[in-house]
Structures are given as C-alpha cells and as structure tokens.
Motif scaffolding. Structure first.
Motif, PDB file in Angstrom:
ATOM      1  N   THR A 128       0.637  -1.146  -0.322  1.00  0.00           N
ATOM      2  CA  THR A 128      -0.065   0.028  -0.027  1.00  0.00           C
ATOM      3  C   THR A 128       0.955   1.152   0.135  1.00  0.00           C
ATOM      4  O   THR A 128       0.804   2.265  -0.754  1.00  0.00           O
ATOM      5  N   ILE A 154       1.325   4.387  -2.570  1.00  0.00           N
ATOM      6  CA  ILE A 154       1.164   5.665  -2.223  1.00  0.00           C
ATOM      7  C   ILE A 154       1.783   6.596  -3.529  1.00  0.00           C
ATOM      8  O   ILE A 154       1.585   6.959  -3.724  1.00  0.00           O
ATOM      9  N   LEU A 164      -5.477   1.546  -4.775  1.00  0.00           N
ATOM     10  CA  LEU A 164      -5.163   0.899  -3.375  1.00  0.00           C
ATOM     11  C   LEU A 164      -5.564  -0.513  -3.032  1.00  0.00           C
ATOM     12  O   LEU A 164      -4.744  -1.380  -2.629  1.00  0.00           O
ATOM     13  N   ASN A 166     -11.831   6.695  -0.143  1.00  0.00           N
ATOM     14  CA  ASN A 166     -10.824   6.461   1.030  1.00  0.00           C
ATOM     15  C   ASN A 166     -11.130   6.302   2.184  1.00  0.00           C
ATOM     16  O   ASN A 166     -10.187   5.932   3.280  1.00  0.00           O
TER      17      ASN A 166
END
Lengths: 430, 430
Positions: free
Chosen positions: B47, B51, B70, B109
């Motif tokens: 992850t 990012i 993601l 998110n």
C-alpha cells in the motif's frame, strides 16, 4: 472529430515519468476535439513480478486465481494514468475490464471476448471524461469471474472497444515506430510501412512479426476498424492497418495517399521446431491419425509437409512445425499413439527457422516465388520445407541461416530503405 | 463447528513465506470442521509503495482513482493466498470486496459499509471452498465505483462479513499476541488480556490502543460478534472481545472461565495536539461558534475543556485536543472566524500526551479516580486537562511525561504481570 481508442503498452507506462508523458499525449488528443478512450497495459515488469510471486507460493496456480492476480497490474497503471490526466486539468475515470463491459468466455489465462457492452464508458465520455480502461482483462459471462485474454490481450481489448464504440481509429502506441518491412534488429535497412492491408498484416503476424498479434488484427478486420501502430515516444506517423489505402490527414504531411506495395515485408520466426514422422504407410487415414493425436494433446501446429512416398517401400515421411514449447508434448503424444499410427520413428529438430515473404501483390505478380527462391539460393541458404498461401510464401531453413536469408530476400525485393520502389519480378510462376 | 471468519494483516502476508504459513493455518481451521472465510490485507509495504507512485504522478490524486489504485494490493495478496491453499490440496476462491457484496457509501478513501450481501461467498462455502476476501474495499451503492474503507478497514470488513454470515467468531490475526493492559513497548510488565468487554475495548481504542480500531469494535458490538485477537505467528490464545465473559474451550487449557477485571488497561496517545482559544467572552453561544468553525472544516476533535471565567474580565479560555495532522487546518479555520467568535488569541501545543485508564469496574468501584491522580502525583506528572466517561478517565500531560505516567498507573492498579489480581481501591468515590 470522432472517437479515438488509444492503447499504451507496458513499456510506455513503465514508471511515473512514462505515465506523465503518456497523459500529456492523451490530453493532446482530447484538446484536438476527440472523445478519447485509452486502453492501458500493466507497468513495465509488473506482470513478470506477479508471475514470480505466484511461482513462489504454488507450482501450478489455478487459472481463476492467476487471472485475479495478474489483473492487479492494469488496475495500478490505469488508476495512476487517470490521476496524471486529472493533474493536467482534464477529467478522467478508470474502468476495469469488467466495468468496461468486456465479456469473455471462461477459459482462464487465454479467454476470448464474446461481447463488449461499454455502457459505463459511453456515459463517462458523454459526461466529458477521458475513459481509461484496463487492457488484457474481462469478466466471464457465466460465472462473473475475472479473466485475462493472454499474450497481447491489451491490443485486442483496444480493438474490441473501438468496434463496440464505433471509433474512427484504434491507435496502438508502442516502443517502435510502426510495422517494418522486416525486423529492424536483423535488417538495418528495413523500412517503416506506411500502410498495410489487414490480410497482409495477418500473414505477417502469423509468420513471426511481433508488433501486432494475429487475433487483434483479425478482430479489427472483422469489424473494419483501422489500426494505427505508432511510437509513444515520438509524434511521427506510424503504420496504418486497414481494409484499403486511406487518404490520411497527417499532422506532419497534410493529405497523403498511401499506395499498396506488391510485397509488404519479410517476417521470420525462430520459435518453432520441426517434427518428422518417418516411415508412415502411404495409405488413406494415416495423416489423419497423426494429427488427431496431436490435436487431442491440444497442440497447435503450423506448417505440414508430406513427402512423395518411395515407390519401393510404400512408406512416406510427414513433417510439421510447432512451437518449441510444445515439442515435448507432441513427441509424447505421438509415441503413445505409435502402435495405432504405425510409423517407424520420430525425428525432432529445434534448430530451424522460418522465413516468410508476404504481400497481396503476389496474387497478380507472377515470378515472386521464383525471385524468392533465387534470392535464397544466391545467399547459399538451403530450403527444408515450403508452404504457401495466396499472399505468402514460407520456407524452413537452418536457424543459423535465418538472418542472412531475411537480409537477402529483403534486398532482392527492393525493400531496403535506400531504394524507393519495390522491384516487380516478371517471368512465369505464380 | 460453525463458520469462522479469519482476518490476516499485511505483516502476516508480507512475502511468499508468510502467505504459505498463513495458508497452513487456514487449512487447519478447515480440517477442524469449520467453514472458513478469510479476509486479507495487502502484502507488507504494498500500500505504501502504491501511495508513493500516486504521489509521483499527482500531488492531489482523486479519491475514486486512489481507491482503484490501492485495491490492487489486496487483489494480489488474496489471489496468492488462494493459490497457496490450493497447493495444500484444499479448494479456495478469492473475491474482491465488490464480489463479496461489501456495499458502501460513496465517500472515497474512507467509505462506510452500508450493507453486506455475501451471496457468492455463501455459494463458495456451500461448494466446500475456503473463501478469501479482499479486506479494506467495497463498491459504492449508487455509482458502483470501487471504494476503500480507510485505515484499519480490513478489520471492519472481517467483522461485517462475520455479522452477515452469522459467524461463530471473527479472528483477527496480527503480529502481537492480543490486547495488552498497556503498550508492551512502554510497559515491560504489561499483561495480555484474556477477555475484555466491547465497551472497554471501545474506550481503549478511542484512547490510543492500536490493536483494534474503534469502528471495527463498534460494528462487532452492534451485531454481537465475538472477536478473537491473536498472533498469526503462534498458536496461543489471544484476547477475546465480546459482550460478556465467555466460557471458552481453548486448545491449550480446556474449558476456561475468564473473569472481568475492574481495570482493563492503560492506553496512551501522543498523536494529538492541544489548541487553546484564549480570552473568549463568557456568554452563551461562544463555544458553539468555535466548534461550528472547526466542524465546518471537517476536523474531528477529542477532549474539550472550558476554564472557569475570571470574574474581573468576564473572559474564559477553551481548550481542545485534536490529531496533530489537523492542527494547521484548525488554526486556519479559527483565525478566519476570529471576528465572529471574538477571542483574543490562539495557542497551539503539539508537545502533549494523553493517558487513559479504562475499565467497566470503575462504575462500581469508587476511588479509582483518586488512585489514578495519586499515581500521577507520585510520579511527578503534572495534569493539564482532565476528561472522563463512565468507564474511562483521561488526562493530558507533557509528551515527555507520558511513558513514566503510563508505567506508574499500570503498577498502581496492579496490572503488572507479576501480580495476580487487580488492586481494588477503596475510599470515597470518583
């Protein structure tokens, strides 16, 4: 200005810089007034890395899970590409194969597209978005499982979407400038082809040219979608693949009529091996029993040649070529069926190469075949097998002779880049 | 033997070896006669790497695309885990959040689960499969877009699936042995808690304990799903979180009744900062206008304390704590509203820490508060703010004092591991 489908391969989006470069190019097309659908492959080595991981946890990963794993690759590249486009001030949305309506059969790892229902893509476009679609993947019609289309699948995704959306053109962006008259790594003087007919491109693809895969061209021909193969690293016109020479409005050159060459190109392939079944009784049904055994083992073969049988013995030899990767399986299948087929022995040879000359002009220009053989003879290349179609001649030679043979044929047919026109061979023959 | 939901975090599946180890443990549960549903996070640093990539292509990635990106992480880990299980001879199928029926709102998110419709999971289980489900992700009810649940989302996925499938237990596997009476990195003598009530766990989670997130425990309490937090690296019993002390049949110890302690544990948190609004007129509506400004900026705050106003000036100070990451935003929001609110100045302090004592036993054991303050006094720790609930006392101190304070309180309440029972404090009430 209509709808354009653009496809970018893994080398074009290998890193963040590549993604930003591609985003700029996509925005250009949008600014030029097009509706833009982009099909994208996984970044650089992502797929190989995922395959490595799979091999670490299981020697024989299940097809369903393998597809689930691999499709993570395009998910990453498409989301990043949408972000990069938004960062340039244009709206973009990414869609998985499933979301884009790419419906396939259930054959994991090499699924076939059955239908494309791009409702969400159409909506995204109508709302002013650039639509980014994951290449290489779909969803199975019956089980709703994630599938992948196999090697070169992203090109097929692009063409299939272009057909379903009635696009003006499907642009395939890659790391070369287009389709060449021969592999430029082998023939320094190979020329970029400005236009090539679907049929010739199909033969080139079947003969070892790797720029476009056969199934993608086949799909484009069926739905009559012009393909433009070009570099993502330059603004140059690439190669147009379509049903007939188009009058293209190019950025660099204005209106331009591209003429069809007699010979499109020379392809070669060293990925095949040759199996010879020696001492087969020359009677009806023998060839059938051989190729039934091969088909039952799910092996695809390429060329088949049967020699004239020797009058004294009534026995003949049958040779065929197939991918080297299938060699072991083919030998096993034939050995197992030996008593049924009744041959004497098997010979396996993986030191072969294939050279093919492709061109729709062959049909109406007799002498091409003769010229082809003369060029090979002059280069001292021995021919082991011959196979022809209406617009292609292929020969099998020693693998070591392939590069020399390709160069000799390329020169003989006037394809070298310092000569302006293809040489037309007169004379008798086909 | 009923249905078990197991959840494995990223550190448990950080590499191929980890995935194979986890696969063995899952197969054990299946062999023991359970139906098994596994929720898995993305591998190790995946992850973070994604990012990083997003930041390279866009400073402000869109929520929709960020979620699309993601969710590739769990897709990889879940497919590999299914492969590893199949390699052990058991059938397994992996499912994305969308395929598993995890329906959320559209807040990218940090989406909230609205509904779980696990039809495909139920079918997979009924056909004898182990079902592997991607944690942390779902699909939005209205737009059918991919969403993520935010930090700790995989735990929530696991509990939500356990509730929807009416599971016996939701096992949360992690890299620690369970929930401890204090952070073992700070308090060497911290003890593993065998059982803790939902309410106490909620307070610990709200007070800085990081083993389980608040929303996950909240979900489990609402649907009364027992959670078993345990290590994926050992076979030890961990911590049970449920509505009342269960008689557990443990592998190691047979039938075992766990009693409720008066004090469950000591939590601490150094991630917050303190804002003091100085010189606020002490009249109705002032506090409301301050916290309206904060709420409009979408900032969540924690403790609020208002001092008694000075009789001479009619002015008061209002202090509150909030995540340090929101500090800048809060100051900006208050400065902007200064003329409306009418305060004198703002003070911002990010060198604070919070220590909380949690336990349902507080309700019926007077003197806990006094004992808490005495322990802090003896350790020479100065108290800056105090806040209480029915089963929790929290104080704010200097950040530098936090570790000493936690250790002092832990010892004073008999939580250290070499003492067997919690000390009950007498005296007048809290």
């Amino acid at each position: 200005m209509g709808l354009v489908v653009q496809k970018y391969g893994g080398s074009s989006v290998a890193d963040a810089e590549g993604i930003k470069r591609v985003a700029k190019r996509i925005v250009e097309a949008k600014k030029n007034g097009h509706q833009v659908v982009v099909v994208v492959s996984a970044m650089g080595d992502t797929t190989d890395e995922l395959i490595d991981l799979a091999e670490q946890v299981s020697p024989m990963p299940s097809g369903r899970e393998f597809d689930m794993l691999l499709t993570a690759g395009e998910r990453i590249s498409m989301a990043l590409l949408a972000m990069a486009i938004k960062n340039l001030g244009h709206s973009a949305q990414s869609f998985t194969g499933s979301q884009a309506g790419v419906i396939t059969d259930s054959v994991h790892n090499k699924a076939r597209i059955i239908d494309v229902t791009p409702g969400r893509i159409r909506t995204a476009l109508d709302e002013g978005n650039i639509a980014i679609v994951a290449g290489f993947q779909g969803v199975s019609q019956d089980k709703k499982d994630i599938t992948t289309l196999g090697r070169g699948g992203s090109d097929t995704t692009a063409v299939a979407l272009a057909a379903a959306l009635d696009a003006e053109v499907c642009e395939i962006y890659t790391d070369v400038d287009g389709v060449f008259t021969a592999d430029p790594r082998v023939v320094k003087k190979a020329k970029k082809i400005d236009w090539i007919a679907f049929e010739d491109m199909l033969e080139l693809a079947a003969s070892g040219s790797k720029v476009l895969l056969h199934r993608c061209v086949e799909y484009a021909r069926r739905y009559n979608i012009p393909i433009h193969v070009r570099s993502s690293f330059s603004g140059l016109q690439g190669t147009w693949v379509s049903s007939e020479p188009l009058v293209q409005k190019t950025q660099q050159q204005g209106d331009q009529k591209v003429e069809q060459a007699i010979i499109s190109g020379v392809a070669h392939d060293t990925s095949e091996a040759k199996v010879t079944v020696v001492g087969v009784p020359d009677k009806p049904g023998e060839a059938a029993s051989i190729f039934r055994a091969i088909a039952d083992a799910e092996i695809n073969i390429d060329m088949i040649v049967q020699n004239v049988s020797a009058a004294t013995t009534g026995l003949t030899d049958i040779s065929f070529t197939l991918p080297k990767t299938e060699g072991r399986k083919a030998i096993d299948a034939l050995e197992k069926a030996k008593s049924v087929i009744g041959f004497e022995s098997l010979r396996y040879d993986d030191q072969i190469g294939k050279i093919s000359l492709v061109g729709a002009g062959m049909k109406t220009n007799p002498g091409v075949t003769a010229g082809f053989f003369e060029a090979l003879t002059d280069a001292g290349v021995n021919i082991e097998l011959i196979s022809t179609s209406e617009i292609r001649i292929s020969v099998v030679t020693r693998a070591d002779d392939v590069n020399d043979a390709v160069r000799a044929v390329h020169t003989a047919f006037g394809l070298d880049s310092d000569s302006d026109e293809a040489v037309v061979y007169g004379g008798t023959g086909r």
